[in-house]
Design an enzyme around this catalytic site. Structure first.
Site, PDB file in Angstrom:
ATOM      1  N   ASP A 168       0.846  -1.198   0.000  1.00  0.00           N
ATOM      2  CA  ASP A 168       0.000   0.000   0.000  1.00  0.00           C
ATOM      3  C   ASP A 168       0.884   1.251   0.000  1.00  0.00           C
ATOM      4  OD1 ASP A 168      -2.416   1.416   0.253  1.00  0.00           O
ATOM      5  OD2 ASP A 168      -2.319   1.415   2.455  1.00  0.00           O
TER       6      ASP A 168
ATOM      7  N   ASN B  31     -10.189   0.339  -0.144  1.00  0.00           N
ATOM      8  CA  ASN B  31      -9.181   0.328   0.932  1.00  0.00           C
ATOM      9  C   ASN B  31      -9.745   0.779   2.282  1.00  0.00           C
ATOM     10  OD1 ASN B  31      -7.481  -0.201  -1.197  1.00  0.00           O
ATOM     11  ND2 ASN B  31      -6.033   1.426  -0.725  1.00  0.00           N
TER      12      ASN B  31
ATOM     13  N   ARG C 216      -8.798   0.505  13.047  1.00  0.00           N
ATOM     14  CA  ARG C 216      -8.133   1.189  14.166  1.00  0.00           C
ATOM     15  C   ARG C 216      -9.183   1.633  15.185  1.00  0.00           C
ATOM     16  NH1 ARG C 216      -3.343   4.857  11.429  1.00  0.00           N
ATOM     17  NH2 ARG C 216      -2.547   3.229  10.084  1.00  0.00           N
TER      18      ARG C 216
END
Ligand code: G3H
Ligand code: 13P
Ligand code: ZN
Length: 317
Positions: A81, A254, A260
């Site tokens: 990435d 993506n 998170r």
């Protein structure tokens, strides 16, 4: 089973999108693999330069090789990435990656073409495919801050010229998203007219959407209720717009920030509720389950859930 990114794109194009999820540690791998196996969904594991620095290159490869063994039903590709030129070459030469992203979108058009072309040549010789980027996303990408005001959507004519000249296999386009938790102020929607025009000019060519986390409001509220200080104006991509984008050729979507947020919510709540606890495996276990649940939900929204039999048939495995 590790497959090539192009194999997954061929099956998915115009019908559903493949979720591309960033990975940094074993807990994320456990949640990611178990969630996709439960959803019967193909997926892409993304590794950023930051992840390579955090965990170490051999460690990340080890985690993924182990996950492949532990979840033999999983079908996935391994992707770099936001690579720079040097990291792309490292990954191409490693023999482990299915595809790389060369991110030269901050360069002028000609320089972006020139760099991407070099990567394409090296990658093709080793059977990898290449994602490039054209246009500027708002928000912050590794070391490059792009002021939201100057964020500009991908120009469709330029996209055609770029793909032709660079020879890239997929293109990350700027269609209104940005990285991180603060994507939209007020109106929250993708630039569908722009995607439609690009698809008309580049029929059958896989497009990629970065900055696709949906930043669920409930997640933000729970984090803040457990002591977090996220700006409550945090907004992501409407999760119900993902499949619409997929039908317009956005084949790779993506997602990193949402994972998170799950991690932060689980750990903040756990240590708030059990302040005397210090066995990290306890919140770790909760995280793996919650992340897997999140992946199942996302796979459904991408249309990827239940697609493994179709993928297996197309691959003859
Ligand atoms: O777009 C960037 C991804 O969210 C990866 O983030 O560079 O902090 O690993 P990172
Ligand atoms: P988010 O910050 O929206 O999760 O985007 C991640 C991404 O684009 C990784 O390349
Ligand atoms: Zn990105």
């Amino acid at each position: 089973m590790i497959v090539t990114t192009s194999q997954l794109f061929k099956v998915a194009y115009g019908k559903f999108a493949i979720g591309a999820y960033n990975i940094n540690n074993a807990e994320q791998a456990l949640g990611l693999f178990s969630g996709n196996v439960e959803a019967d969904a193909p997926f892409i594991v993304q590794i950023s330069k930051g992840a390579r620095k955090y965990a170490g290159v051999p460690m990340l490869e080890g985690i993924l090789r182990a996950a492949e063994k532990q979840y033999p039903q999983a079908i996935f590709a391994v992707h770099l990435d936001h690579g720079d030129e040097k990291t792309c070459y490292d990954c191409i030469d490693s023999g482990f990656y299915s595809s790389v992203m060369i991110d030269a979108s901050h360069e002028p058009f000609e320089k972006n073409v020139e760099i991407t072309k070099r990567i394409v040549e090296r990658a093709y010789a080793k059977g990898l495919s290449v994602e490039a980027e054209l246009g500027r996303l708002g928000g912050v990408e590794e070391h490059v801050a792009v002021d939201e005001k100057h964020a500009n959507l991908t120009d469709p004519q330029e996209a055609v010229a770029f793909v032709k000249q660079s020879g890239c296999d997929s293109l990350a386009v700027a269609i209104g998203t940005s990285h991180g938790a603060y994507k939209f102020k007020g109106h929250q929607s993708l630039a569908f007219d722009r995607v439609e025009t690009i698809q008309k000019l580049l029929p059958g060519f896989p497009l990629v959407m970065h900055g696709s986390s949906s930043v669920p409001q409930e997640e933000v509220q729970r984090i803040n209720a457990a002591g977090g200080k996220l700006d409550p104006s945090a907004r992501g991509v409407d999760v119900d717009e993902l499949l619409r984008a997929a039908k317009l050729g956005v084949t790779k979507i993506n997602i990193d920030t949402d994972g998170r947020l799950v991690w932060t919510r689980v750990h903040r709540e756990y240590f708030r509720d059990y302040p005397a606890e210090f066995d990290f495996r306890k919140p770790g276990e909760v995280f793996v389950k919650e992340y897997a649940k999140f992946i199942v939900h996302k796979s459904q929204k991408l249309g990827a859930a239940g697609q493994l039999p179709v993928v297996r048939k197309a691959l003859g495995v």
